[in-house]
Structures are given as structure tokens and as C-alpha cells.
Design a protein around this motif. Sequence first.
Motif, PDB file in Angstrom:
ATOM      1  N   TRP A   1       0.822  -1.199   0.000  1.00  0.00           N
ATOM      2  CA  TRP A   1       0.000   0.000   0.000  1.00  0.00           C
ATOM      3  C   TRP A   1       0.861   1.254   0.000  1.00  0.00           C
ATOM      4  O   TRP A   1       2.046   1.212   0.288  1.00  0.00           O
ATOM      5  N   GLN A   2       0.206   2.360  -0.366  1.00  0.00           N
ATOM      6  CA  GLN A   2       0.862   3.666  -0.409  1.00  0.00           C
ATOM      7  C   GLN A   2       0.015   4.649   0.368  1.00  0.00           C
ATOM      8  O   GLN A   2      -1.219   4.592   0.336  1.00  0.00           O
ATOM      9  N   TYR A   3       0.700   5.546   1.040  1.00  0.00           N
ATOM     10  CA  TYR A   3       0.014   6.624   1.749  1.00  0.00           C
ATOM     11  C   TYR A   3       0.906   7.856   1.688  1.00  0.00           C
ATOM     12  O   TYR A   3       2.087   7.791   2.047  1.00  0.00           O
ATOM     13  N   ALA A   4       0.361   8.943   1.210  1.00  0.00           N
ATOM     14  CA  ALA A   4       1.069  10.223   1.101  1.00  0.00           C
ATOM     15  C   ALA A   4       2.376  10.068   0.322  1.00  0.00           C
ATOM     16  O   ALA A   4       3.415  10.603   0.705  1.00  0.00           O
ATOM     17  N   GLY A   5       2.345   9.294  -0.766  1.00  0.00           N
ATOM     18  CA  GLY A   5       3.507   9.144  -1.633  1.00  0.00           C
ATOM     19  C   GLY A   5       4.566   8.183  -1.141  1.00  0.00           C
ATOM     20  O   GLY A   5       5.585   7.988  -1.801  1.00  0.00           O
ATOM     21  N   LYS A   6       4.372   7.548  -0.007  1.00  0.00           N
ATOM     22  CA  LYS A   6       5.354   6.610   0.539  1.00  0.00           C
ATOM     23  C   LYS A   6       4.806   5.192   0.416  1.00  0.00           C
ATOM     24  O   LYS A   6       3.624   4.949   0.664  1.00  0.00           O
ATOM     25  N   LYS A   7       5.679   4.255   0.050  1.00  0.00           N
ATOM     26  CA  LYS A   7       5.253   2.872  -0.159  1.00  0.00           C
ATOM     27  C   LYS A   7       5.507   2.039   1.099  1.00  0.00           C
ATOM     28  O   LYS A   7       6.537   2.184   1.754  1.00  0.00           O
ATOM     29  N   TYR A   8       4.567   1.145   1.368  1.00  0.00           N
ATOM     30  CA  TYR A   8       4.632   0.286   2.546  1.00  0.00           C
ATOM     31  C   TYR A   8       4.328  -1.155   2.140  1.00  0.00           C
ATOM     32  O   TYR A   8       3.627  -1.409   1.161  1.00  0.00           O
ATOM     33  N   LEU A   9       4.837  -2.092   2.926  1.00  0.00           N
ATOM     34  CA  LEU A   9       4.536  -3.511   2.733  1.00  0.00           C
ATOM     35  C   LEU A   9       4.365  -4.136   4.107  1.00  0.00           C
ATOM     36  O   LEU A   9       5.257  -4.062   4.949  1.00  0.00           O
ATOM     37  N   THR A  10       3.201  -4.716   4.329  1.00  0.00           N
ATOM     38  CA  THR A  10       2.905  -5.394   5.584  1.00  0.00           C
ATOM     39  C   THR A  10       2.670  -6.868   5.262  1.00  0.00           C
ATOM     40  O   THR A  10       1.840  -7.190   4.427  1.00  0.00           O
ATOM     41  N   LYS A  11       3.438  -7.730   5.924  1.00  0.00           N
ATOM     42  CA  LYS A  11       3.286  -9.181   5.737  1.00  0.00           C
ATOM     43  C   LYS A  11       2.890  -9.793   7.059  1.00  0.00           C
ATOM     44  O   LYS A  11       3.471  -9.488   8.090  1.00  0.00           O
ATOM     45  N   GLU A  12       1.914 -10.681   6.983  1.00  0.00           N
ATOM     46  CA  GLU A  12       1.476 -11.345   8.199  1.00  0.00           C
ATOM     47  C   GLU A  12       0.815 -12.678   7.868  1.00  0.00           C
ATOM     48  O   GLU A  12      -0.043 -12.744   6.998  1.00  0.00           O
ATOM     49  N   PRO A  13       1.227 -13.732   8.538  1.00  0.00           N
ATOM     50  CA  PRO A  13       0.508 -15.007   8.369  1.00  0.00           C
ATOM     51  C   PRO A  13      -0.714 -15.031   9.296  1.00  0.00           C
ATOM     52  O   PRO A  13      -0.706 -14.405  10.357  1.00  0.00           O
TER      53      PRO A  13
END
Length: 149
Positions: free
Chosen positions: A133-145
Motif C-alpha cells: 500500500w501507499q500513503y502520502a507518496g510513501k510505499k509500505y509492505l505489511t506481511k502477516e501469516p
Amino acid sequence: MKINWGTGLVIAIALFMSFILYFVIKVQSNSKYDNELVVEEYYKHDARFQEEMERVQNAHDLKQKPIINYTSQGITIVFPESFTLNQITGTVSLYRPSNKKLDFDTPISLSNPTLLIPKSKLVGGQWDINMEWQYAGKKYLTKEPIYIQ
């Protein structure tokens, strides 16, 4: 007819090799023992590893992180109230390690801070959630089992 120890040894080795070969052929030909990769283009995915680690670090550095839970309705992803909802974009990918055919993606489109993935789309067992996902031009990655019963 008398069998000496050399002939017995050759027969034992031949039987053992036949036994192993039988199981190798059985596992390769039976779809029950599917041995496919989790990611289709594994090497292409591996080449982007540093970029992925930066996005994971961005998500880790957030003061308020999205919360992923399993409820009776399905999987809920709750974004912090401080985020402007229309600035959040991306996709939630659900991977089923045991069966590639059950994998699916859901776009992130929010009208309230909670994104719901309905239980009707999910079967019981282990799922790996990758939220890019992206928020305010910054990219994020959340991984969770997550495990669903």
C-alpha cells in the motif's frame, strides 16, 4: 538353486532401487502431491528484494500501524484514524501456501478505516497476507501469516 551372498546383494539393491523409483514416480504423477512454487516468477521476485525490505521497514517505522485481525465475518484490516482514507491505495494479496488456486488479490478502497475480506472467500488453514500500500507518496509492505479455522 543356491544363491550366494553376491547375488543376494545385487537382488537387494535392485529391489531397493525399484522401491524408491516407484515412490518417485507416484509422487510426480499424482496431483495430490503438488510441489509448485509459492510465487510464479521466483527469480524476478527475488531481484526486487531490497526494494521490498525498504517498504517493510517503512511499515515498521509507522507510529500507528494497520491492524490485521480474523473475526467471525472474515479478515479485517483496520487503518489508523489519523490517516486520510482517500490517500490510501494498494492491494491486499492472500496466498494459500498449500494451494495456489485459492490465492486472490483485493484492492484497497476505503470509505471507513476498516477493510473487510469476507469469510466466504476464505477456507480454513494457513494464509499469508501481503498488503502492498501507499500513503502520502510513501510505499509500505505489511506481511502477516494468519490461521483460519
